[in-house]
Design an enzyme around this catalytic site. Structure first.
Site, PDB file in Angstrom:
ATOM      1  CG  HIS A 309      -1.470 -11.212  -7.140  1.00 18.66           C
ATOM      2  ND1 HIS A 309      -0.368 -12.118  -6.870  1.00 18.66           N
ATOM      3  CD2 HIS A 309      -2.399 -11.223  -6.237  1.00 18.66           C
ATOM      4  CE1 HIS A 309      -0.836 -12.815  -5.773  1.00 18.66           C
ATOM      5  NE2 HIS A 309      -1.625 -11.884  -4.679  1.00 18.66           N
ATOM      6  CG  ASP A 366      -7.917  -8.643  -0.231  1.00 13.37           C
ATOM      7  OD1 ASP A 366      -8.308  -9.502   0.778  1.00 13.37           O
ATOM      8  OD2 ASP A 366      -6.876  -8.439  -0.456  1.00 13.37           O
TER       9      ASP A 366
HETATM   10  N1  CMC Z   1      -3.616   0.752  -8.975  1.00 12.74           N
HETATM   11  C1  CMC Z   1      -3.186   1.475  -8.793  1.00 12.74           C
HETATM   12  N2  CMC Z   1      -1.653   1.261  -9.870  1.00 12.74           N
HETATM   13  C2  CMC Z   1      -1.611   0.047  -9.490  1.00 12.74           C
HETATM   14  C3  CMC Z   1      -2.158  -0.736  -8.744  1.00 12.74           C
HETATM   15  C4  CMC Z   1      -3.564  -0.519  -8.259  1.00 12.74           C
HETATM   16  N3  CMC Z   1      -4.546  -1.851  -7.153  1.00 12.74           N
HETATM   17  N4  CMC Z   1      -1.433  -1.893  -8.273  1.00 12.74           N
HETATM   18  C5  CMC Z   1      -0.581  -1.961  -8.775  1.00 12.74           C
HETATM   19  N5  CMC Z   1      -0.151  -0.986 -10.034  1.00 12.74           N
HETATM   20  C6  CMC Z   1       1.109   0.225 -10.954  1.00 12.74           C
HETATM   21  C7  CMC Z   1       2.032   0.733  -9.682  1.00 12.74           C
HETATM   22  O1  CMC Z   1       2.063   1.679  -9.917  1.00 12.74           O
HETATM   23  C8  CMC Z   1       3.213   0.449 -11.139  1.00 12.74           C
HETATM   24  O2  CMC Z   1       3.015   1.100 -12.141  1.00 12.74           O
HETATM   25  P1  CMC Z   1       4.358   2.008 -12.422  1.00 12.74           P
HETATM   26  O3  CMC Z   1       5.182   1.157 -13.477  1.00 12.74           O
HETATM   27  O4  CMC Z   1       3.766   3.101 -13.489  1.00 12.74           O
HETATM   28  O5  CMC Z   1       4.910   1.983 -11.564  1.00 12.74           O
HETATM   29  C9  CMC Z   1       2.925  -0.999 -11.971  1.00 12.74           C
HETATM   30  O6  CMC Z   1       1.193  -1.069 -11.902  1.00 12.74           O
HETATM   31  C10 CMC Z   1       3.633  -1.900 -10.747  1.00 12.74           C
HETATM   32  O7  CMC Z   1       2.998  -2.477  -9.285  1.00 12.74           O
HETATM   33  P2  CMC Z   1       3.425  -2.374  -8.009  1.00 12.74           P
HETATM   34  O8  CMC Z   1       3.397  -1.676  -6.944  1.00 12.74           O
HETATM   35  O9  CMC Z   1       5.211  -2.349  -8.811  1.00 12.74           O
HETATM   36  O10 CMC Z   1       3.592  -3.438  -8.097  1.00 12.74           O
HETATM   37  P3  CMC Z   1       3.585  -4.862  -7.256  1.00 12.74           P
HETATM   38  O11 CMC Z   1       4.120  -6.229  -7.411  1.00 12.74           O
HETATM   39  O12 CMC Z   1       5.066  -4.591  -5.988  1.00 12.74           O
HETATM   40  O13 CMC Z   1       2.431  -4.683  -6.137  1.00 12.74           O
HETATM   41  C11 CMC Z   1       0.413  -5.029  -5.305  1.00 12.74           C
HETATM   42  C12 CMC Z   1       1.704  -5.503  -6.094  1.00 12.74           C
HETATM   43  C13 CMC Z   1      -0.959  -6.178  -4.768  1.00 12.74           C
HETATM   44  C14 CMC Z   1       1.007  -4.726  -3.921  1.00 12.74           C
HETATM   45  C15 CMC Z   1      -0.389  -3.650  -5.970  1.00 12.74           C
HETATM   46  O14 CMC Z   1      -0.943  -4.001  -7.125  1.00 12.74           O
HETATM   47  C16 CMC Z   1      -1.464  -3.134  -4.898  1.00 12.74           C
HETATM   48  O15 CMC Z   1      -0.909  -1.869  -4.297  1.00 12.74           O
HETATM   49  N6  CMC Z   1      -3.054  -2.989  -5.472  1.00 12.74           N
HETATM   50  C17 CMC Z   1      -3.641  -2.882  -4.024  1.00 12.74           C
HETATM   51  C18 CMC Z   1      -3.765  -3.838  -2.992  1.00 12.74           C
HETATM   52  C19 CMC Z   1      -4.310  -5.000  -3.221  1.00 12.74           C
HETATM   53  O16 CMC Z   1      -5.121  -5.182  -3.413  1.00 12.74           O
HETATM   54  N7  CMC Z   1      -3.661  -5.528  -2.281  1.00 12.74           N
HETATM   55  C20 CMC Z   1      -4.379  -7.207  -2.559  1.00 12.74           C
HETATM   56  C21 CMC Z   1      -2.990  -8.171  -3.256  1.00 12.74           C
HETATM   57  S1  CMC Z   1      -3.970  -8.638  -3.477  1.00 12.74           S
HETATM   58  C22 CMC Z   1      -4.488 -10.446  -1.819  1.00 12.74           C
HETATM   59  C23 CMC Z   1      -3.178 -10.456  -1.217  1.00 12.74           C
HETATM   60  O17 CMC Z   1      -1.990 -11.169  -1.255  1.00 12.74           O
HETATM   61  O18 CMC Z   1      -3.289  -9.714   0.634  1.00 12.74           O
END
Ligand code: CMC
Length: 432
Positions: A309, A366
């Site tokens: 998140h 989720d």
């Molecule tokens: N699985 C594997 N690696 C992950 C995940 C994941 N679910 N989420 C983040 N990471 C890693 C990412 O690869 C990155 O690694 P590195 O630093 O080595 O490049 C690091 O963690 C930071 O990730 P980010 O993409 O920069 O983080 P963000 O804040 O931009 O993204 C997120 C947040 C929710 C989009 C992401 O965690 C994600 O894609 N999660 C899976 C989708 C999901 O469950 N979404 C629902 C969110 S909660 C409800 C809502 O808001 O709708």
């Protein structure tokens, strides 16, 4: 709230600039850069707005480090156990818990507006079979607005209860009708005697001559699920609603845009992606450690859906509530869902892995919500629609906050241009 004594000094190119610090009611601090460009020519750059406050808001508070979520000052744990979705919606939209007469009035309006105009039924016929319900929902919200032009721009703050109730009531009828359409079954009319959540289940699952009798456990679980989704400060869809609203767009147009933003798999669409991920793992029998290794691989496009998140760097409090609710509900209904077992094992594998620990990746809302919805009988392609029904009070509250803010300006971020400089136009027959 501004603390004039607190400020930040920024030095650039031999000049210093004093920037005021804004302090929120929970002591969060922000550097106010509104005058920075006119003073220095500098703008700030923050891709994805990870460290940018886009507004001040009195609706919802999230402390991502501590795992705290409050709507209008009430913790999510209290609301999830003591309140109902309709009461929580009132709280979010109007800022206070309702008195009994206010709640009755709001409920009465929800009942009064539960039908959609008969002509709208033809709109459903225009969608091909298997259309994504989120596409139908967004389109139909704008369509319903066309039938209620007086309520599109409810400027009158005193009489906001009616437009708010109207949209909340209709979104539920539209959502159920879009499901019925997608499975080729006739639309079921709402029943005025039923409460909000029960009425939705009735419109989803009744047969023309055989009304669906909703189990109390199911109604309570769905109501709680909607409470947990009702707002989450400046997430992607809410920020979309606020941005569209900032152009003075009407309530329906702003909310329809929010539905589209919610649809994406990184946002509300993650609840569908989680179930797809678990089902694939179950079918393929791939060892969980191997799946996690695939997720961790540098440059991998596979993510552990339902984990991570932007704001929570600790357990998402909504996920904690849902995990417990999931167990209780399945036990009570006597349902055994192998996907729940799988989800629990996968969570354990992930949380004992340094990749997830170091990046503070925990289950989010989720991760468990889909398992609850499956047990209720909600089809997977309706999961994100349920999220939208839940999130609507938050969107309405934020739309209203934008529209009642006398100092609000149209949202218009800046950018750093990195494209080509001046180029010579070459006529088409001279291009190589
Ligand atoms: N699985 C594997 N690696 C992950 C995940 C994941 N679910 N989420 C983040 N990471 C890693 C990412 O690869 C990155 O690694 P590195 O630093 O080595 O490049 C690091 O963690 C930071 O990730 P980010 O993409 O920069 O983080 P963000 O804040 O931009 O993204 C997120 C947040 C929710 C989009 C992401 O965690 C994600 O894609 N999660 C899976 C989708 C999901 O469950 N979404 C629902 C969110 S909660 C409800 C809502 O808001 O709708």
């Amino acid at each position: 709230m501004t603390d004039a004594t607190d400020q930040v000094t920024l030095s650039h190119d031999g000049q210093s600039y004093e920037l005021p610090v804004i302090v929120g009611s929970q002591d969060e601090r922000a550097v106010d850069i509104r005058k920075l460009r006119s003073a220095s020519g500098l703008i700030t750059l923050d891709d994805g707005y990870g460290n940018t406050g886009s507004c001040t808001s009195a609706v919802t508070y999230v402390d991502g480090e501590k795992g705290v979520l409050k709507y209008r000052g009430y913790t999510i744990e209290v609301l999830a156990t003591k309140s109902s979705f309709v009461e929580t919606a009132y709280l979010l939209i109007f800022g206070e818990l309702p008195t009994s007469s206010q709640l009755n009035e709001f409920r009465g309006l929800l009942t009064q507006h539960e039908f959609i105009h008969e002509d709208m039924r033809h709109h459903f016929d225009g969608f091909p079979p298997n259309s994504p319900p989120m596409a139908i929902l967004s389109a139909m919200i704008n369509a319903v607005g066309c039938f209620q032009p007086d309520f599109m721009q409810p400027e009158d703050d005193e009489h906001f209860m009616e437009p708010a109730a109207r949209l909340m009531s209709k979104i539920r009828t539209i959502a159920a009708a879009s499901y019925r359409k997608s499975i080729g079954k006739p639309m079921i009319y709402p029943r005025s005697k039923l409460r909000y959540t029960e009425n939705f289940l009735h419109m989803m699952f009744s047969k023309p001559y055989e009304p669906y009798e909703a189990d109390e456990t199911v109604v309570a679980a769905l109501d709680r699920l909607l409470i947990l989704h009702a707002d989450h400060e400046q997430n992607c869809s809410t920020s979309t609603v606020r941005m569209v609203a900032s152009s003075r767009a009407n309530l329906y147009a702003s909310v329809a845009a929010g539905v589209c933003a919610l649809w994406g798999p990184l946002h509300g669409g993650a609840n569908v992606a989680v179930i797809e991920m678990l089902s694939e793992l179950q079918q393929s029998g791939e060892p969980l450690e191997r799946f996690i290794a695939r997720v961790k691989k540098k440059g991998s496009s596979t993510r552990l859906m339902g984990f991570g998140h932007r704001v929570y760097k600790n357990f998402d409090p909504r996920a904690r509530i849902l995990k417990n609710a999931c167990h209780r509900m399945l036990d009570k209904l006597g349902v055994h869902d192998p996907l729940l077992e799988l989800a629990l094992r996968l969570e354990e594998v992930a949380l004992s892995d340094s990749y997830f620990v170091e990046r503070h990746l925990y289950p989010n809302v989720d991760y468990y919500s889909g398992i609850i919805m499956r047990a209720i009988g909600i089809p997977t392609n309706m999961f994100t629609v349920l999220f939208a029904i839940g999130r609507l009070p938050g969107w309405i509250a934020h739309w209203r906050e934008v529209h009642t803010n006398e100092n609000a300006r149209i949202d218009r971020p800046r950018q750093i241009y990195v494209g080509p400089n001046v180029r010579e136009y070459v006529p088409i027959d001279e291009r190589g």
